[in-house]
Design an enzyme around this catalytic site. Sequence first.
Site, PDB file in Angstrom:
ATOM      1  N   GLY A 200      -7.545   4.674  -3.118  1.00 47.20           N
ATOM      2  CA  GLY A 200      -8.885   4.983  -2.607  1.00 47.20           C
ATOM      3  C   GLY A 200      -9.190   4.266  -1.312  1.00 47.20           C
TER       4      GLY A 200
ATOM      5  N   GLU B 262      -7.518   8.277   7.416  1.00 47.65           N
ATOM      6  CA  GLU B 262      -6.714   9.339   8.020  1.00 47.65           C
ATOM      7  C   GLU B 262      -5.242   9.257   7.579  1.00 47.65           C
ATOM      8  OE1 GLU B 262      -6.387  12.651   9.549  1.00 47.65           O
ATOM      9  OE2 GLU B 262      -8.459  11.941   9.475  1.00 47.65           O
TER      10      GLU B 262
ATOM     11  N   HIS C  30      -4.166   8.527   4.531  1.00 51.66           N
ATOM     12  CA  HIS C  30      -4.143   9.284   3.265  1.00 51.66           C
ATOM     13  C   HIS C  30      -4.301  10.788   3.536  1.00 51.66           C
ATOM     14  CE1 HIS C  30      -5.935   5.290   1.882  1.00 51.66           C
ATOM     15  NE2 HIS C  30      -4.850   5.375   1.151  1.00 51.66           N
TER      16      HIS C  30
ATOM     17  N   GLN D 169      -0.568  -4.241  -9.817  1.00 50.46           N
ATOM     18  CA  GLN D 169       0.201  -4.506  -8.595  1.00 50.46           C
ATOM     19  C   GLN D 169      -0.419  -5.597  -7.723  1.00 50.46           C
ATOM     20  OE1 GLN D 169      -0.271  -0.310  -7.270  1.00 50.46           O
ATOM     21  NE2 GLN D 169      -0.469  -1.165  -5.228  1.00 50.46           N
TER      22      GLN D 169
ATOM     23  N   GLY E 119       3.434   7.306   2.230  1.00 51.25           N
ATOM     24  CA  GLY E 119       3.451   6.990   3.655  1.00 51.25           C
ATOM     25  C   GLY E 119       4.594   6.038   3.988  1.00 51.25           C
TER      26      GLY E 119
ATOM     27  N   SER F 166      -5.109   1.210   7.329  1.00 52.77           N
ATOM     28  CA  SER F 166      -4.954   0.610   6.005  1.00 52.77           C
ATOM     29  C   SER F 166      -6.348   0.380   5.445  1.00 52.77           C
ATOM     30  CB  SER F 166      -4.219  -0.734   6.129  1.00 52.77           C
ATOM     31  OG  SER F 166      -4.413  -1.496   4.951  1.00 52.77           O
ATOM     32  N   SER F 167      -6.476   0.541   4.140  1.00 51.88           N
ATOM     33  CA  SER F 167      -7.780   0.264   3.516  1.00 51.88           C
ATOM     34  C   SER F 167      -8.175  -1.191   3.769  1.00 51.88           C
ATOM     35  CB  SER F 167      -7.717   0.541   2.021  1.00 51.88           C
ATOM     36  OG  SER F 167      -7.257   1.859   1.793  1.00 51.88           O
ATOM     37  N   ARG F 168      -7.179  -2.070   3.883  1.00 53.85           N
ATOM     38  CA  ARG F 168      -7.460  -3.494   4.090  1.00 53.85           C
ATOM     39  C   ARG F 168      -7.964  -3.790   5.504  1.00 53.85           C
ATOM     40  NH1 ARG F 168      -3.051  -4.178   0.229  1.00 53.85           N
ATOM     41  NH2 ARG F 168      -3.862  -5.304  -1.577  1.00 53.85           N
TER      42      ARG F 168
HETATM   43  P1  AMP Z   1      -2.761   3.031  -0.773  1.00 56.80           P
HETATM   44  O1  AMP Z   1      -4.079   3.698  -1.050  1.00 56.80           O
HETATM   45  O2  AMP Z   1      -2.847   1.924   0.215  1.00 56.80           O
HETATM   46  O3  AMP Z   1      -2.027   2.672  -2.034  1.00 56.80           O
HETATM   47  O4  AMP Z   1      -1.869   4.140  -0.056  1.00 56.80           O
HETATM   48  C1  AMP Z   1      -1.636   5.372  -0.648  1.00 56.80           C
HETATM   49  C2  AMP Z   1      -0.582   6.101   0.150  1.00 56.80           C
HETATM   50  O5  AMP Z   1      -1.045   6.290   1.481  1.00 56.80           O
HETATM   51  C3  AMP Z   1       0.734   5.309   0.237  1.00 56.80           C
HETATM   52  O6  AMP Z   1       1.820   6.209   0.096  1.00 56.80           O
HETATM   53  C4  AMP Z   1       0.667   4.731   1.623  1.00 56.80           C
HETATM   54  O7  AMP Z   1       1.937   4.491   2.191  1.00 56.80           O
HETATM   55  C5  AMP Z   1      -0.049   5.847   2.380  1.00 56.80           C
HETATM   56  N1  AMP Z   1      -0.642   5.298   3.602  1.00 56.80           N
HETATM   57  C6  AMP Z   1      -1.463   4.235   3.708  1.00 56.80           C
HETATM   58  N2  AMP Z   1      -1.741   3.980   4.996  1.00 56.80           N
HETATM   59  C7  AMP Z   1      -1.066   4.895   5.723  1.00 56.80           C
HETATM   60  C8  AMP Z   1      -0.924   5.154   7.122  1.00 56.80           C
HETATM   61  N3  AMP Z   1      -1.543   4.410   8.041  1.00 56.80           N
HETATM   62  N4  AMP Z   1      -0.141   6.184   7.503  1.00 56.80           N
HETATM   63  C9  AMP Z   1       0.503   6.945   6.586  1.00 56.80           C
HETATM   64  N5  AMP Z   1       0.416   6.755   5.251  1.00 56.80           N
HETATM   65  C10 AMP Z   1      -0.360   5.747   4.829  1.00 56.80           C
END
Ligand code: AMP
Length: 290
Positions: free
Chosen positions: A31, A35, A37, A61, A147, A185-187
């Site tokens: 969540g 962009e 995602h 995790q 990603g 990144s969400s962070r």
């Molecule tokens: P997360 O919500 O951070 O667990 O990410 C979910 C998915 O989105 C994972 O497969 C990530 O690698 C992908 N993702 C996160 N940030 C990016 C990004 N900047 N570009 C492409 N994919 C991303």
Amino acid sequence: METIHTISGMKQVSREARAKGRVVGLIPTMGALHEGHFSLVREAQRRCSPVVVSIFVNPAQFGPSEDFQKYPRSLESDRAALEALGVDYLFAPAPEEMYPAGFCTSVVVEGLSDRLEGRSRQGHFRGVATVVAKLFEMVGPSFAYFGRKDAQQARIIRQMTRDLDIETQIVTCPIVRESDGLALSSRNLYLAGDDRRAATALYRSLESLERQVAAGESDVARLLAAARGVLSAEPRVKIDYAEIVDADTLEPVMSLRGSCLVLLAATVGSTRLIDNALVEQEGDSFRATV
Ligand code: AMP
């Protein structure tokens, strides 16, 4: 778009879709969607229908001193964004259902999980592989989208599907970046002011490496020294690791060969960021993709 909160509801929907011969696509996320995602969603929509996006902030995790409690949660705005994109199902299971009392099984991808992120974040990939295996079982996707931003994670999930004979095909998508290069990144929501400016050092370091590779440099020690130099020039950035590894084994290499990953992890203020570049051989030369 339909929102599904129960595992039984998700299983029923995907079972029915598969029975009709439809190609189910899954994008697992935590969540706070951005962009990056959305790029995975668009890629999934090219060949899957229905497309399922899961949102689950997976406690398994996160380490005990990590940011599980403060991890950004924005289910309502995420839901609206996915609806606007034409996603078919949002799957947002409850933690109590994912990990009921007495839960005691994990998936561990040995070796690949112990290095790099796995060394800095003990148990992280055990949590990731376990939840992704569960999601694959619940959704039964033909394709799942990850990603390259989390390159080690994508490699580990691919290995898991191979080793456990899971028929889901793993599709890895390019890194989406801000206009100044910072990987989305969400962070990034944690980054403000000087930290936000300093965070571009990761991209700048990969970009300088890309230029050196284009100029013919293939010695890993020299490439890494230069990349570390860019990071070290930024006082707010504390390097966790900077490595060049074989893209398949994730083992360090001495000089570029085949497909390699340049993997960076650093803390900016109190925010831990990762980024990477893929370096691929093209004939006698190499090309880095940041
Ligand atoms: P997360 O919500 O951070 O667990 O990410 C979910 C998915 O989105 C994972 O497969 C990530 O690698 C992908 N993702 C996160 N940030 C990016 C990004 N900047 N570009 C492409 N994919 C991303």
